[in-house]
Write a protein that holds these residues in place. Structure first.
Motif, PDB file in Angstrom:
ATOM      1  N   HIS A  17       0.087  19.195  21.142  1.00 12.88           N
ATOM      2  CA  HIS A  17       0.741  19.636  21.834  1.00 12.88           C
ATOM      3  C   HIS A  17       0.530  19.806  23.010  1.00 12.88           C
ATOM      4  CE1 HIS A  17       3.189  20.895  17.607  1.00 12.88           C
ATOM      5  NE2 HIS A  17       1.936  21.597  18.028  1.00 12.88           N
ATOM      6  N   ARG A  28       1.872  16.445  24.850  1.00 12.75           N
ATOM      7  CA  ARG A  28       3.202  16.473  24.498  1.00 12.75           C
ATOM      8  C   ARG A  28       4.006  17.905  26.173  1.00 12.75           C
ATOM      9  NH1 ARG A  28       7.282  17.499  19.129  1.00 12.75           N
ATOM     10  NH2 ARG A  28       8.557  16.655  21.148  1.00 12.75           N
ATOM     11  N   ALA A  32       6.194  15.755  29.182  1.00 13.79           N
ATOM     12  CA  ALA A  32       7.081  16.453  29.419  1.00 13.79           C
ATOM     13  C   ALA A  32       7.523  16.954  31.323  1.00 13.79           C
ATOM     14  CB  ALA A  32       7.302  17.774  28.609  1.00 13.79           C
ATOM     15  N   LEU A  57       1.456   9.801  22.113  1.00  8.91           N
ATOM     16  CA  LEU A  57       1.991  10.605  21.440  1.00  8.91           C
ATOM     17  C   LEU A  57       2.689   9.058  20.781  1.00  8.91           C
ATOM     18  CD1 LEU A  57       3.493  12.467  24.243  1.00  8.91           C
ATOM     19  CD2 LEU A  57       1.743  13.358  22.543  1.00  8.91           C
ATOM     20  N   CYS A  81       2.028  10.256  16.469  1.00  4.70           N
ATOM     21  CA  CYS A  81       3.346  10.645  15.528  1.00  4.70           C
ATOM     22  C   CYS A  81       2.929   9.977  14.602  1.00  4.70           C
ATOM     23  CB  CYS A  81       4.834   9.989  16.602  1.00  4.70           C
ATOM     24  SG  CYS A  81       4.631  11.301  17.486  1.00  4.70           S
ATOM     25  N   ALA A 103       9.737  13.601  15.263  1.00  3.84           N
ATOM     26  CA  ALA A 103       8.749  14.150  17.100  1.00  3.84           C
ATOM     27  C   ALA A 103       9.161  11.946  17.816  1.00  3.84           C
ATOM     28  CB  ALA A 103       7.591  14.211  16.718  1.00  3.84           C
ATOM     29  N   LEU A 123      11.042  12.052  21.222  1.00  5.00           N
ATOM     30  CA  LEU A 123      10.296  11.455  22.666  1.00  5.00           C
ATOM     31  C   LEU A 123      10.561  10.574  23.235  1.00  5.00           C
ATOM     32  CD1 LEU A 123       6.258  11.109  20.927  1.00  5.00           C
ATOM     33  CD2 LEU A 123       7.321  12.604  23.071  1.00  5.00           C
TER      34      LEU A 123
END
Length: 419
Positions: free
Chosen positions: A7, A10, A14, A26, A30, A38, A42
């Motif tokens: 998290h 992520r 962002a 990432l 996943c 997820a 992305l």
């Protein structure tokens, strides 16, 4: 990767959505967490070129799991186009699958290129005897003296038949090629057929020999009949000593009958052999029955030697052509270090160097071209295969040189200091 770390990454992404390296981390996370949803979030509607090549493969897997075959294929193809080190046979096969809906629900159907994809049956001729492209002397590195001899004695009579007919010279006959293994006898035979514009019928031992008495002779006759029907044609016998070995050394009456049938077909008693050139190749000319050397049979015996320096350079260039090579590869220096190496030996050097470059490419995840260091390393790893043959041929040339049949071998050994 634990949840807090995932998290946190992520959140960082962002704040920096153009960070391709972070996106790759990432996406791989996943995949490891089996969180395809997820991964799709992305990816969004990103194009393949916004990811690093290795991460495009991961993206393709995520998209494939989500059922987006077309987009997955786009990402995979883009990764391979960037570097072939990202090829994945299993993934590629999965991308070939399509979903077919039936009354029982969806099912996967794997599409293959060729007959299966069109619903037709496979072509048996492609399975048994795939067609081979035409070969000419331009595809043969070196051997200039041998090529000129073949042009004068074999090709020219076919190009100017009326002139040779005026001198009552027949087109056809037999030529025996001999020399160390891997020096181009078969390639020269194919190139001769290509230069003549003739049909090329290559005969192996298995095409003739049969376990039942009399069948081998019938097979041999059928091959000659086929060549006569397709004249002008070149009938090529590789490892001819297996079909025409010395009869005094073979106590089997079946083998003696086969040799007699072979000689009879070459003489053309029952049928005319005009327009049919019979080529034989052997590594052991001393094992061929002497009757084959009578005029009208294998009356022309040509030595195919290991390539000289110029020929070795040409052979290396031919085998390196079309491969990724680094600038500055010194083919001349390699040719100078390979005296006595056969054409097959030189091809093996290039293949081994390519293996080294492929291993380096996989390790670096980028395409590494063949370099001088790769070729030198391959050269140090391999040994020439002609030495044993030359040692044996030297003994026959010195002590069993009836009628000067091995004079060319003696001349080669004198020139190269191996006598």
């Amino acid at each position: 990767m634990d949840d807090p770390t995932f998290h946190a990454l992520r959140a960082a992404f962002a704040a920096s959505p153009d960070n391709a390296a972070l996106l790759g981390v990432l996406l791989n996370a996943c995949r490891a967490r089996k969180d395809g949803k997820a991964g799709l979030v992305l990816l969004g509607d990103r194009a393949p070129d916004t990811l690093l090549p290795a991460d495009r493969v991961t993206a393709a897997r995520i998209l494939l799991d989500a059922g987006e075959h077309a987009r997955a294929r786009t990402f995979y193809d883009s990764a391979v186009a960037a570097s072939r080190t990202h090829e994945d046979a299993e993934l590629a096969a999965s991308l070939e699958a399509t979903v077919e809906f039936t009354k029982d629900g969806p099912k996967l159907r794997l599409l293959r290129s060729g007959a299966a994809s069109t619903g037709g049956a496979p072509d048996p001729t492609l399975l048994v005897a795939p067609p081979r492209e035409k070969v000419t002397f331009a595809d043969v590195g070196g051997l200039d003296a041998l090529k000129e001899n073949i042009r004068r004695r074999i090709i020219l009579p076919r190009q100017k038949p009326s002139l040779f007919e005026r001198f009552r010279k027949k087109v056809g006959g037999g030529v025996l090629l001999y020399g160390p293994p891997g020096c181009g006898k078969t390639l020269i035979a194919r190139a001769t057929a290509g230069e003549c514009g003739s049909s090329f019928l290559s005969v192996g031992i298995a095409d003739v020999l049969d376990m039942y008495i009399g069948e081998s002779e019938q097979n041999l006759k059928a091959l000659f009949d086929k060549a006569r029907a397709q004249a002008p044609a070149v009938l090529f016998f590789d490892e001819v000593e297996a079909l025409g070995g010395r009869r005094q050394h073979n106590h089997s009456p079946t083998s003696a009958n086969l040799v007699s049938q072979f000689l009879s077909e070459m003489d053309g008693f029952a049928s005319r052999n005009e327009g049919v050139l019979i080529l034989g190749a052997t590594n052991v000319p001393w094992a061929v029955d002497p009757a084959f050397r009578r005029p009208g049979r294998f009356d022309r015996v040509l030595f195919v030697p290991p390539p000289d320096r110029t020929a070795r350079e040409a052979i290396l260039r031919i085998h390196l052509a079309g491969r990724p090579c680094a600038p500055g590869v010194d083919i001349g220096a390699l040719a100078a270090k390979t005296s006595g190496w056969s054409g097959a030996d030189l091809e093996n050097v290039v293949e081994t160097a390519a293996d080294i470059a492929i291993a380096a490419s996989i390790g670096a995840e980028v395409e590494v071209p063949i370099t001088q260091a790769h070729l030198v390393a391959a050269l140090a790893e391999l040994r020439p295969t002609t030495s044993e043959w030359l040692a044996t041929a030297r003994n026959y040339a010195r002590y069993a040189n009836e009628s000067g049949q091995y004079d060319e071998v003696l001349a080669f050994l004198d020139t190269h200091g191996k006598r």
